[in-house]
Design a protein around this motif. Sequence first.
Motif, mmCIF file in Angstrom:
data_model
loop_
_atom_site.group_PDB
_atom_site.id
_atom_site.type_symbol
_atom_site.label_atom_id
_atom_site.label_comp_id
_atom_site.label_asym_id
_atom_site.label_seq_id
_atom_site.Cartn_x
_atom_site.Cartn_y
_atom_site.Cartn_z
ATOM 1 N N HIS A 273 0.838 -1.201 0.000
ATOM 2 C CA HIS A 273 0.000 0.000 0.000
ATOM 3 C C HIS A 273 0.873 1.251 0.000
ATOM 4 O O HIS A 273 2.063 1.189 0.308
ATOM 5 N N ASP A 274 0.238 2.337 -0.365
ATOM 6 C CA ASP A 274 0.882 3.647 -0.457
ATOM 7 C C ASP A 274 1.106 4.161 0.971
ATOM 8 O O ASP A 274 0.159 4.258 1.751
ATOM 9 N N ARG A 275 2.331 4.504 1.295
ATOM 10 C CA ARG A 275 2.616 4.917 2.672
ATOM 11 C C ARG A 275 1.928 6.228 3.050
ATOM 12 O O ARG A 275 1.705 6.505 4.239
ATOM 13 N N LEU A 276 1.590 7.011 2.052
ATOM 14 C CA LEU A 276 0.868 8.261 2.335
ATOM 15 C C LEU A 276 -0.430 7.971 3.099
ATOM 16 O O LEU A 276 -0.903 8.779 3.890
ATOM 17 N N MET A 277 -0.978 6.762 2.854
ATOM 18 C CA MET A 277 -2.244 6.423 3.489
ATOM 19 C C MET A 277 -2.122 6.143 4.975
ATOM 20 O O MET A 277 -3.128 6.010 5.658
ATOM 21 N N ASP A 278 -0.882 6.058 5.478
ATOM 22 C CA ASP A 278 -0.718 5.938 6.928
ATOM 23 C C ASP A 278 -0.907 7.305 7.600
ATOM 24 O O ASP A 278 -0.984 7.386 8.827
ATOM 25 N N PHE A 279 -0.973 8.355 6.775
ATOM 26 C CA PHE A 279 -1.071 9.711 7.331
ATOM 27 C C PHE A 279 -2.302 10.467 6.824
ATOM 28 O O PHE A 279 -2.502 11.632 7.150
ATOM 29 N N SER A 280 -3.087 9.828 5.992
ATOM 30 C CA SER A 280 -4.294 10.477 5.488
ATOM 31 C C SER A 280 -5.319 9.396 5.160
ATOM 32 O O SER A 280 -4.947 8.309 4.697
ATOM 33 N N ARG A 281 -6.599 9.685 5.415
ATOM 34 C CA ARG A 281 -7.620 8.652 5.131
ATOM 35 C C ARG A 281 -8.777 9.299 4.365
ATOM 36 O O ARG A 281 -9.203 10.419 4.673
ATOM 37 N N PRO A 282 -9.276 8.580 3.355
ATOM 38 C CA PRO A 282 -10.406 9.131 2.608
ATOM 39 C C PRO A 282 -11.702 8.944 3.387
ATOM 40 O O PRO A 282 -11.905 7.895 3.999
ATOM 41 N N VAL A 283 -12.548 9.965 3.353
ATOM 42 C CA VAL A 283 -13.852 9.845 4.024
ATOM 43 C C VAL A 283 -14.993 9.972 3.023
ATOM 44 O O VAL A 283 -16.153 9.989 3.402
ATOM 45 N N GLY A 284 -14.658 10.057 1.750
ATOM 46 C CA GLY A 284 -15.692 10.086 0.718
ATOM 47 C C GLY A 284 -15.047 9.933 -0.642
ATOM 48 O O GLY A 284 -13.921 10.389 -0.852
ATOM 49 N N GLY A 285 -15.741 9.245 -1.540
ATOM 50 C CA GLY A 285 -15.219 9.097 -2.898
ATOM 51 C C GLY A 285 -16.369 8.941 -3.870
ATOM 52 O O GLY A 285 -17.380 8.292 -3.547
ATOM 53 N N ALA A 286 -16.242 9.556 -5.036
ATOM 54 C CA ALA A 286 -17.311 9.468 -6.034
ATOM 55 C C ALA A 286 -16.730 9.647 -7.432
ATOM 56 O O ALA A 286 -15.765 10.388 -7.611
ATOM 57 N N PHE A 287 -17.328 8.935 -8.384
ATOM 58 C CA PHE A 287 -16.964 9.102 -9.790
ATOM 59 C C PHE A 287 -18.088 9.848 -10.500
ATOM 60 O O PHE A 287 -19.279 9.578 -10.272
#
Length: 301
Positions: A273-287
């Motif tokens: 996994h992308d290490r950036l995701m240890d410091f940021s989390r998505p709370v919404g996503g849409a296409f």
Amino acid sequence: MTVPQFGIFAQGTIAHSFVEFDLRPDVDMVAVAGSLRSLRQPAVSAGGVNLVVAFGSALWRALAPEHVPDGLAPFQPVAALGGHRAPASQHDLWLWINGSSRDVVFEHSRAAAAAIAEIAMVSAEQDAFVHRDSRDLTGFIDGTANPQMLDAPTTALVPDGQPGEGGSHLLAMRWIHDLAAFEKLPVAEQERVVGRTKARSVELEGDAKPPTSHIARVEISDEEGNELPIWRRSVPYGTLTEHGLYFVAFSADRPRFDRMLARMFGTDEDGRHDRLMDFSRPVGGAFYFAPSLTLLAELSR
Ligand code: HEM
């Protein structure tokens, strides 16, 4: 010639607003097409304010069934084995209004919401801003590897001759940063998380760039080894207690996004996994799909 929505490419504004809507119950497509007429004028990016209009898959299929681009589908929530999650927050309609100051953007956002109030209600909204020299709140420049302006249309727009030509697949995701955790890392370690230097955004070379760094995860290519870019327009947002990145990007096709997300979340075959995701989390996503201006004009006639 198919004319795209200019706002996808317009640069230089610092105040941004993203508004998502859901259709009111029992609204028919004639009424939806009619209300697009009132949005059409600002959609040509007039008076220093840019407006981009995009549609969720279900609404777009109902409104313009002959112009549905390949792969258009709602965001599916991600729950990766490592515990990283991305919830879906799919709505029917997405507006991006940006301009030179907050007051002007607010007025235009209100006017746009009022223009379509009969057919749709506001479900989510997010203000955002350009931070210094286009830096994410982590302090890293966001956008360095974006295509040059001349290449941006090829990157972002569905090619001529395909359904939805001149339109764009778009991914919108709200990320919440844990800046306190990120800032505990020495700068050299932060740079290994991103894959670029902090001050000047220079790409780390060779072994210096870890395979789990953000840019190592999101750099993808086709079978001939040509890089497959996306056109990113993300902007920071937030308050002292909650802040992060409103990620927005446009693409000529859908699979680029799916591949990048899989490589970030570790659902790709290599499982990293992308290490950036240890410091940021998505709370919404849409296409969404941002059709060409030409098609928007035809529909609203
Ligand atoms: C917390 C969320 C995110 C942050 C803070 C972030 C930040 C950054 C930064 C600082 C860079 C390096 C500079 C640049 O080239 O722009 C970058 C590059 C990039 N990001 Fe992100 N990003 C985020 C999410 C995403 C997502 C969700 C995607 C794709 C679905 C993505 C795709 C890319 C791509 C394609 C590049 C360019 C890679 C290259 O070719 O060098 N990013 N991002």
